[in-house]
Scaffold this motif. Structure first.
Motif, PDB file in Angstrom:
ATOM      1  N   ASP A   1       0.802  -1.231   0.000  1.00 32.48           N
ATOM      2  CA  ASP A   1       0.000   0.000   0.000  1.00 32.48           C
ATOM      3  C   ASP A   1       0.839   1.287   0.000  1.00 32.48           C
ATOM      4  O   ASP A   1       0.642   2.164   0.846  1.00 32.48           O
ATOM      5  CB  ASP A   1      -0.958   0.013   1.196  1.00 32.48           C
ATOM      6  CG  ASP A   1      -1.927  -1.149   1.150  1.00 32.48           C
ATOM      7  OD1 ASP A   1      -2.480  -1.416   0.065  1.00 32.48           O
ATOM      8  OD2 ASP A   1      -2.125  -1.804   2.194  1.00 32.48           O
TER       9      ASP A   1
ATOM     10  N   ASP B   1       2.357   4.997  -1.016  1.00 31.33           N
ATOM     11  CA  ASP B   1       1.796   6.270  -1.462  1.00 31.33           C
ATOM     12  C   ASP B   1       2.162   6.529  -2.917  1.00 31.33           C
ATOM     13  O   ASP B   1       3.139   5.996  -3.438  1.00 31.33           O
ATOM     14  CB  ASP B   1       2.343   7.422  -0.603  1.00 31.33           C
ATOM     15  CG  ASP B   1       1.826   7.383   0.828  1.00 31.33           C
ATOM     16  OD1 ASP B   1       0.728   6.831   1.048  1.00 31.33           O
ATOM     17  OD2 ASP B   1       2.530   7.898   1.711  1.00 31.33           O
TER      18      ASP B   1
ATOM     19  N   PHE C   1       5.021   6.859  -6.026  1.00 26.21           N
ATOM     20  CA  PHE C   1       5.875   5.878  -5.389  1.00 26.21           C
ATOM     21  C   PHE C   1       7.258   6.025  -5.999  1.00 26.21           C
ATOM     22  O   PHE C   1       7.412   5.973  -7.227  1.00 26.21           O
ATOM     23  CB  PHE C   1       5.341   4.463  -5.622  1.00 26.21           C
ATOM     24  CG  PHE C   1       6.277   3.380  -5.170  1.00 26.21           C
ATOM     25  CD1 PHE C   1       6.408   3.092  -3.814  1.00 26.21           C
ATOM     26  CD2 PHE C   1       7.030   2.669  -6.078  1.00 26.21           C
ATOM     27  CE1 PHE C   1       7.274   2.101  -3.387  1.00 26.21           C
ATOM     28  CE2 PHE C   1       7.896   1.674  -5.658  1.00 26.21           C
ATOM     29  CZ  PHE C   1       8.024   1.389  -4.307  1.00 26.21           C
TER      30      PHE C   1
ATOM     31  N   LYS D   1      -3.837   3.366  -7.729  1.00 28.74           N
ATOM     32  CA  LYS D   1      -3.786   2.989  -6.320  1.00 28.74           C
ATOM     33  C   LYS D   1      -3.011   1.678  -6.270  1.00 28.74           C
ATOM     34  O   LYS D   1      -3.437   0.690  -6.857  1.00 28.74           O
ATOM     35  CB  LYS D   1      -5.212   2.808  -5.780  1.00 28.74           C
ATOM     36  CG  LYS D   1      -5.292   2.083  -4.453  1.00 28.74           C
ATOM     37  CD  LYS D   1      -4.926   2.971  -3.294  1.00 28.74           C
ATOM     38  CE  LYS D   1      -5.209   2.294  -1.963  1.00 28.74           C
ATOM     39  NZ  LYS D   1      -4.054   1.839  -1.252  1.00 28.74           N
TER      40      LYS D   1
END
Length: 146
Positions: A7, A9, A12, A139
């Protein structure tokens, strides 16, 4: 040696050692209304580095491109000619995907959801790559370098 982050941010950005990195596994999804998401294998963490060995740009609706994969590289500060691969667009908004990039001596091979998608001839030495950057409309669930 394996490096994995869950996960992360966006954007990246992660340094990597191309002496041992041979596979990059990216899991994630594009949100509803996504314009594009982009993966850069580059020299240094900057937004506009001098050297980018490989760009994978998944364009849902960006400029004149719709549902297209565009690849490119940047040599000595100059972007080269974009290559619009004649391949299927394997992404859908709000659907999970798995991207695998295999770093060979002379090319980058990309698989999406287990299917061969494209191969991009290396125009820079893989030794110039020391960073991965992923940005725009995505995401991420995980990024694994091995």
């Amino acid at each position: 040696m394996v490096f994995k982050v869950e996960d992360p941010d966006i954007p990246f950005v992660q340094y990597m050692d191309t002496d041992w990195i041979q596979k990059i596994n990216i899991k994630g999804k594009a949100p509803a209304g996504a314009s594009r998401f982009t993966i850069y294998l580059q020299q240094g963490p900057e937004d506009e580095p001098e050297e980018v060995a490989f760009v994978f740009d998944a364009r849902f609706n960006f400029g004149a491109s719709q549902n297209k994969i565009v690849t490119n590289c940047k040599i000595d500060g100059a972007w080269q000619t974009e290559e619009d691969k004649d391949c299927p667009f394997p992404f859908n908004e709000e659907e999970d995907f798995k991207i695998k990039i295999i770093v060979d001596d002379d090319s980058f091979k990309v698989k999406v959801n287990g299917e061969d998608l494209l191969e991009y001839e290396q125009k820079l030495s893989a030794k110039t790559i020391n960073c991965i950057r992923i940005q725009n409309d995505v995401k991420l669930t995980s990024v694994k370098l091995q």
